[in-house]
Design a protein around this motif. Sequence first.
Motif, PDB file in Angstrom:
ATOM      1  N   GLU A   1      16.253 -22.911  27.084  1.00  0.00           N
ATOM      2  CA  GLU A   1      17.270 -23.907  27.424  1.00  0.00           C
ATOM      3  C   GLU A   1      17.647 -24.746  26.206  1.00  0.00           C
ATOM      4  O   GLU A   1      17.831 -25.961  26.306  1.00  0.00           O
ATOM      5  CB  GLU A   1      16.795 -24.784  28.596  1.00  0.00           C
TER       6      GLU A   1
ATOM      7  N   ASP B   1      19.584 -22.900  23.429  1.00  0.00           N
ATOM      8  CA  ASP B   1      20.217 -21.859  22.613  1.00  0.00           C
ATOM      9  C   ASP B   1      21.146 -22.430  21.541  1.00  0.00           C
ATOM     10  O   ASP B   1      21.073 -22.037  20.374  1.00  0.00           O
ATOM     11  CB  ASP B   1      21.017 -20.898  23.501  1.00  0.00           C
TER      12      ASP B   1
ATOM     13  N   GLY C   1      17.055 -15.649  26.115  1.00  0.00           N
ATOM     14  CA  GLY C   1      18.240 -16.481  25.930  1.00  0.00           C
ATOM     15  C   GLY C   1      19.522 -15.687  26.079  1.00  0.00           C
ATOM     16  O   GLY C   1      19.545 -14.522  26.482  1.00  0.00           O
ATOM     17  N   GLY C   2      20.604 -16.348  25.727  1.00  0.00           N
ATOM     18  CA  GLY C   2      21.915 -15.749  25.907  1.00  0.00           C
ATOM     19  C   GLY C   2      22.356 -14.886  24.745  1.00  0.00           C
ATOM     20  O   GLY C   2      21.698 -14.802  23.702  1.00  0.00           O
ATOM     21  N   ALA C   3      23.527 -14.279  24.930  1.00  0.00           N
ATOM     22  CA  ALA C   3      24.056 -13.373  23.918  1.00  0.00           C
ATOM     23  C   ALA C   3      24.469 -14.111  22.654  1.00  0.00           C
ATOM     24  O   ALA C   3      24.342 -13.576  21.550  1.00  0.00           O
ATOM     25  CB  ALA C   3      25.238 -12.602  24.491  1.00  0.00           C
ATOM     26  N   ASP C   4      24.948 -15.346  22.782  1.00  0.00           N
ATOM     27  CA  ASP C   4      25.446 -16.070  21.616  1.00  0.00           C
ATOM     28  C   ASP C   4      24.330 -16.340  20.604  1.00  0.00           C
ATOM     29  O   ASP C   4      24.488 -16.053  19.413  1.00  0.00           O
ATOM     30  CB  ASP C   4      26.089 -17.385  22.050  1.00  0.00           C
TER      31      ASP C   4
ATOM     32  N   GLU D   1      20.245 -10.246  33.398  1.00  0.00           N
ATOM     33  CA  GLU D   1      20.933 -10.900  32.282  1.00  0.00           C
ATOM     34  C   GLU D   1      20.203 -10.645  30.969  1.00  0.00           C
ATOM     35  O   GLU D   1      20.839 -10.454  29.929  1.00  0.00           O
ATOM     36  CB  GLU D   1      21.059 -12.398  32.552  1.00  0.00           C
TER      37      GLU D   1
ATOM     38  N   VAL E   1      21.682  -8.606  27.515  1.00  0.00           N
ATOM     39  CA  VAL E   1      21.655  -9.117  26.140  1.00  0.00           C
ATOM     40  C   VAL E   1      20.940  -8.130  25.220  1.00  0.00           C
ATOM     41  O   VAL E   1      21.424  -7.808  24.130  1.00  0.00           O
ATOM     42  CB  VAL E   1      20.979 -10.504  26.094  1.00  0.00           C
TER      43      VAL E   1
END
Length: 258
Positions: free
Chosen positions: A130, A132, A157-160, A185, A189
């Motif tokens: 949380e 990123d 985490g996210g793709a970014d 998710e 990624v």
Amino acid sequence: MFDTHVNLHGEPFADDLEEVLTRARSVGVSRFLAICDRFDNFPAILSIAQANDDIWCSAGVHPHHAKDFGSLTVEQLIDAASNPEVVAIGETGLDFHYGYSAEKDQVESLQKHIAAARNTGLPLILHTREADDLMADILEKEFQKGAFQPLLHCYTGGADLAQRALALGAYVSVSGILSFKSAGEVRAVIADVPMDRIILETDCPYLAPVPMRGRRNEPAYLPFVADALADLKGMSSDEVKQITEENAIRLFSKVTAS
């Protein structure tokens, strides 16, 4: 196989560590990286590595404990890294899910670890939850001061963040989470992370993979992580094991040097 993130010290393995290691070796785990979570645990973790020819360790402070080690210096981390068994700095990072340490304390600790990684040339093991955007911003800003080698450990985490870190030369490690039904998710990624940047870990005793969910995780379950990655990438498990081991040995180059 190289289990690049194991937590072997402390109560979970206090009674049967040798049996745990024997089981792992019997299924093909030939190298282990024991992770330092608190700097006052470093001597115990180092002793495990010193007692086993196939175990190395890291030196650092988990973001949960950043508040407890505000006086930690870059020089202390560099000094710890002078041990032949120490092949990485961390784990460090940012975790705003639990908030065990204030953001300021976590950021200051992370910056010290980055400085130590830059100075020693050792990989920097990064935990992010949380956080990123801030993590990516800090990595990019710190890279302007001089390069270092990031590793996004147990990545959820996210793709970014993943793509921004990859652009800096980062590696990404995957754990048993990749096998969880709820982890769609995460799989999406990781599907976009090149195979030459991926390594495997168990993060034991946490996060046991399917079909061992609910049990104490241990390094012997690393083949199940390989299976999950093989399913995602459309490869054989043997291919995944070979590639990820080569990646890990390249990343933790001090392992072969020792």
